[in-house]
Scaffold this active site. Structure first.
Site, PDB file in Angstrom:
ATOM      1  N   ARG A  14       0.839  -1.201   0.000  1.00 51.51           N
ATOM      2  CA  ARG A  14       0.000   0.000   0.000  1.00 51.51           C
ATOM      3  C   ARG A  14       0.873   1.250   0.000  1.00 51.51           C
ATOM      4  O   ARG A  14       1.008   1.924  -1.005  1.00 51.51           O
ATOM      5  CB  ARG A  14      -0.940  -0.016   1.219  1.00 51.51           C
ATOM      6  CG  ARG A  14      -2.140   0.949   1.071  1.00 51.51           C
ATOM      7  CD  ARG A  14      -1.835   2.409   1.393  1.00 51.51           C
ATOM      8  NE  ARG A  14      -1.396   2.631   2.757  1.00 51.51           N
ATOM      9  CZ  ARG A  14      -0.985   3.820   3.188  1.00 51.51           C
ATOM     10  NH1 ARG A  14      -0.917   4.881   2.389  1.00 51.51           N
ATOM     11  NH2 ARG A  14      -0.577   3.965   4.451  1.00 51.51           N
ATOM     12  N   ASP A  15       1.534   1.543   1.098  1.00 51.36           N
ATOM     13  CA  ASP A  15       2.340   2.770   1.164  1.00 51.36           C
ATOM     14  C   ASP A  15       3.599   2.635   0.306  1.00 51.36           C
ATOM     15  O   ASP A  15       4.049   3.607  -0.302  1.00 51.36           O
ATOM     16  CB  ASP A  15       2.708   3.077   2.617  1.00 51.36           C
ATOM     17  CG  ASP A  15       2.851   4.566   2.869  1.00 51.36           C
ATOM     18  OD1 ASP A  15       2.556   5.349   1.952  1.00 51.36           O
ATOM     19  OD2 ASP A  15       3.250   4.946   3.977  1.00 51.36           O
ATOM     20  N   TYR A 142      -5.747   5.863  11.412  1.00 52.36           N
ATOM     21  CA  TYR A 142      -4.549   6.662  11.126  1.00 52.36           C
ATOM     22  C   TYR A 142      -4.804   8.122  11.504  1.00 52.36           C
ATOM     23  O   TYR A 142      -5.833   8.708  11.121  1.00 52.36           O
ATOM     24  CB  TYR A 142      -4.249   6.647   9.630  1.00 52.36           C
ATOM     25  CG  TYR A 142      -3.322   5.575   9.142  1.00 52.36           C
ATOM     26  CD1 TYR A 142      -1.979   5.553   9.509  1.00 52.36           C
ATOM     27  CD2 TYR A 142      -3.767   4.614   8.234  1.00 52.36           C
ATOM     28  CE1 TYR A 142      -1.115   4.589   9.021  1.00 52.36           C
ATOM     29  CE2 TYR A 142      -2.913   3.641   7.731  1.00 52.36           C
ATOM     30  CZ  TYR A 142      -1.576   3.634   8.131  1.00 52.36           C
ATOM     31  OH  TYR A 142      -0.732   2.679   7.640  1.00 52.36           O
ATOM     32  N   GLU A 144      -3.338  11.130  10.266  1.00 54.74           N
ATOM     33  CA  GLU A 144      -2.442  11.687   9.252  1.00 54.74           C
ATOM     34  C   GLU A 144      -1.822  12.998   9.739  1.00 54.74           C
ATOM     35  O   GLU A 144      -2.489  13.849  10.313  1.00 54.74           O
ATOM     36  CB  GLU A 144      -3.209  11.927   7.952  1.00 54.74           C
ATOM     37  CG  GLU A 144      -2.312  12.361   6.801  1.00 54.74           C
ATOM     38  CD  GLU A 144      -3.082  12.608   5.522  1.00 54.74           C
ATOM     39  OE1 GLU A 144      -2.440  12.623   4.447  1.00 54.74           O
ATOM     40  OE2 GLU A 144      -4.313  12.791   5.579  1.00 54.74           O
ATOM     41  N   THR A 177       4.017  11.459   8.915  1.00 54.49           N
ATOM     42  CA  THR A 177       3.628  11.494   7.503  1.00 54.49           C
ATOM     43  C   THR A 177       4.669  12.169   6.620  1.00 54.49           C
ATOM     44  O   THR A 177       4.943  11.708   5.507  1.00 54.49           O
ATOM     45  CB  THR A 177       2.274  12.218   7.355  1.00 54.49           C
ATOM     46  OG1 THR A 177       1.310  11.551   8.185  1.00 54.49           O
ATOM     47  CG2 THR A 177       1.795  12.211   5.922  1.00 54.49           C
ATOM     48  N   HIS A 205       4.389   4.747  12.536  1.00 54.49           N
ATOM     49  CA  HIS A 205       4.568   4.650  11.083  1.00 54.49           C
ATOM     50  C   HIS A 205       5.581   5.722  10.683  1.00 54.49           C
ATOM     51  O   HIS A 205       5.250   6.899  10.595  1.00 54.49           O
ATOM     52  CB  HIS A 205       3.205   4.881  10.416  1.00 54.49           C
ATOM     53  CG  HIS A 205       3.207   4.883   8.919  1.00 54.49           C
ATOM     54  ND1 HIS A 205       2.571   3.903   8.174  1.00 54.49           N
ATOM     55  CD2 HIS A 205       3.728   5.743   8.014  1.00 54.49           C
ATOM     56  CE1 HIS A 205       2.698   4.172   6.889  1.00 54.49           C
ATOM     57  NE2 HIS A 205       3.396   5.295   6.771  1.00 54.49           N
ATOM     58  N   HIS A 207       8.582   7.677   8.368  1.00 52.77           N
ATOM     59  CA  HIS A 207       9.119   7.966   7.038  1.00 52.77           C
ATOM     60  C   HIS A 207      10.577   8.411   7.162  1.00 52.77           C
ATOM     61  O   HIS A 207      11.042   8.767   8.231  1.00 52.77           O
ATOM     62  CB  HIS A 207       8.269   9.015   6.323  1.00 52.77           C
ATOM     63  CG  HIS A 207       7.032   8.447   5.692  1.00 52.77           C
ATOM     64  ND1 HIS A 207       6.939   8.202   4.345  1.00 52.77           N
ATOM     65  CD2 HIS A 207       5.861   8.045   6.234  1.00 52.77           C
ATOM     66  CE1 HIS A 207       5.754   7.682   4.067  1.00 52.77           C
ATOM     67  NE2 HIS A 207       5.069   7.576   5.210  1.00 52.77           N
TER      68      HIS A 207
END
Length: 505
Positions: A14-15, A142, A144, A177, A205, A207
């Site tokens: 997905r991501d 989530y 975001e 994000t 999550h 990045h």
């Protein structure tokens, strides 16, 4: 020492698919879903975004049908939206049972993108969660832009969490994000949340925009988070997501209080498959899965490896289904060459070794890439000896390619002093050459190695009149090995690589 288990959720499908230029087919998604859950043994996978396309729907349906038969359906998750139930209906038709609901985790996003008040947003979220519950769909949420929310609008974030922790939500997902967190912030923000809401499950999550994703994951774990979102090869939008292989190694080596179920020895296999499906090569220096990360280049390091493993760390290649290599180039010393000679079963005296070392350094200065398989030829050339006699010689060949006719080759080859001639056709000139070669070896009842990879490129450091380098990987029952050929003609360079194979084989 008390241990706690942490969930690993892989979001490559997905991501990771948000990597620019990447799109998995439905069959590729199903193949990877099976590998991730059963071979690699991650706890959960996020496989798609709802409503994206017909192809995405087909992919999710295929995955859920398989997952249901294998008892994995609750481990398959789909990103959904606050859209008055449209995403939920899509999920229901696809067979998915776990939604990861995308909501706004910062006041900035809420105000300028949705143009709504917190109360309006919370009301709509509650309606989606209630509808999901009535449909038998589990909800994770989530937040975001949560990391910017904690920096710039923490009151809003905690108001939101006060609301969410009273809802029938299984997990709350905290994404960095835009990849803006420092490791100090990752710890501080998550520690505050875990302390205030001890009965809720929180995933992190991360990045990688500042190359801090692995450090942030470590701090999130120290702060008490219960799950991590990772991708194979660190795929994802912009600089990508926290990379699965690196995080797994870091947890296993540096965080003894944390247990995870991921199977280390399968990381490299899955990494290579994802690379093949996407067409995105793995950087040679990518930790754990890069081609060079278990390759010693400096001679002093190879020497130290022979003396009580002075240059080994805990990242032993065998953990990941790999082997240590010793590169040959201008920084190679005698020790590097000795390591490669041992693998080939060859021995040299000190004077011979010195001469071979000098030649390899000379080639390295010219930016030539020397492989272990080249060593016997370098040795034979340098020493003018019979150490590795050339038993097979491609004496002559005629390559024809005419419009309307299949390409053909007439070949003359000498094997142990005996000359053979044969003719064959093929789909191309090199294919015709190989077919002629097979005819010759079939007469001797010898099966040739299987050609499994064929790559052509201009060698590094070349100019506009560059030579063509053909690199061919061959496979026997015992092993894979690679040979190279260099010539101004692509087919001829492939023939030279094949001649090397015949002598090694």
């Amino acid at each position: 020492m008390a241990q706690r288990s942490v969930e690993i959720m892989d979001t490559t499908l997905r991501d990771g698919e948000q990597t620019s230029g990447v799109s998995f087919s439905s069959s590729e998604k199903l193949t990877l879903a099976k590998l991730l859950l059963e071979e690699l043994q991650v706890d959960r996978i996020e496989v798609a975004s709802a409503r994206v396309s017909d192809g995405e729907f087909t992919a999710v349906k295929n995955i859920t049908e398989w997952a249901e038969t294998e008892g994995h359906l609750d481990r398959v998750e789909v990103l959904t939206f606050v859209d008055k139930g449209v995403s939920l209906n899509w999920m229901e038709q696809s067979g998915a049972k776990v939604q990861n609901l995308l909501t706004k985790g910062s006041l900035n996003h809420l105000t300028h993108q949705l143009k709504k008040t917190p109360e309006e947003h919370f009301k709509e979220i509650a309606e989606v969660i209630a509808q999901a519950e009535s449909m038998g769909i589990t909800t994770n949420v989530y937040l975001e832009d949560w990391s910017n929310g904690m920096r710039n609008s923490p009151d809003y974030v905690f108001e939101f969490l006060d609301f969410l922790t009273q809802q029938p939500v299984k997990r709350i997902l905290l994404p960095d994000t835009l990849g803006i967190l420092t490791h100090q912030e990752a710890f501080s923000f998550i520690h505050q949340i875990i302390k205030k809401y001890p009965n809720s499950h929180f995933d992190f999550h991360g990045h990688n925009d500042y190359d801090l994703s692995v450090a942030n994951v470590m701090e999130a774990l120290k702060a008490g988070c219960h799950g991590l979102h990772l991708t194979v090869n660190g795929m994802g939008e912009r600089a990508g997501n926290a990379p699965l292989a690196s995080v797994v190694a870091v947890i296993n080596d540096f965080m003894p209080k944390i247990t995870i179920g991921v199977k280390e020895s399968s990381l490299y296999k899955v990494s290579k498959l994802v690379s093949a499906f996407t067409g995105f090569g793995i950087p040679y220096n990518k930790p754990i899965v890069g081609d060079n990360v278990f390759t010693q280049t400096a001679g002093i390091h190879a020497d130290g490896d022979s003396k009580k493993n002075l240059y080994f760390n805990d990242l032993l290649p065998e953990r990941f289904g790999r082997k240590r290599k010793y590169a040959l180039g201008k920084t190679s010393g005698k020790a590097n060459i000795q390591k490669n000679l041992q693998e080939l079963g060859l021995t040299l005296n000190d004077e011979e070794l010195k001469k071979v070392t000098e030649r390899i350094i000379e080639l390295g200065d010219k930016k030539e890439r020397v492989t272990k398989e080249d060593l016997p030829f370098i040795i034979s050339d340098v020493l003018d000896s019979e150490l590795h006699p050339k038993r097979v010689i491609v004496k002559s060949y005629v390559l024809t390619h005419s419009k309307g006719l299949k390409p053909s080759t007439t070949l003359s080859i000498e094997i142990d002093g005996k000359t053979y001639e044969e003719n064959a056709q093929g789909d191309g000139q090199f294919d015709a050459f190989i077919n002629a070669l097979k005819k010759i070896y079939q007469k001797e009842k010898v099966a040739l190695p299987k050609l499994v990879d064929y790559a052509v490129r201009i060698p590094p450091g070349s100019n506009s009149d560059a030579l063509c380098e053909t690199i061919i990987t061959w496979q026997t029952e015992e092993k894979d090995f690679t040979t190279r050929g260099l010539d101004s003609d692509q087919t001829v360079s492939a023939i030279k690589a094949t001649e090397k194979m015949l002598n090694l084989f």
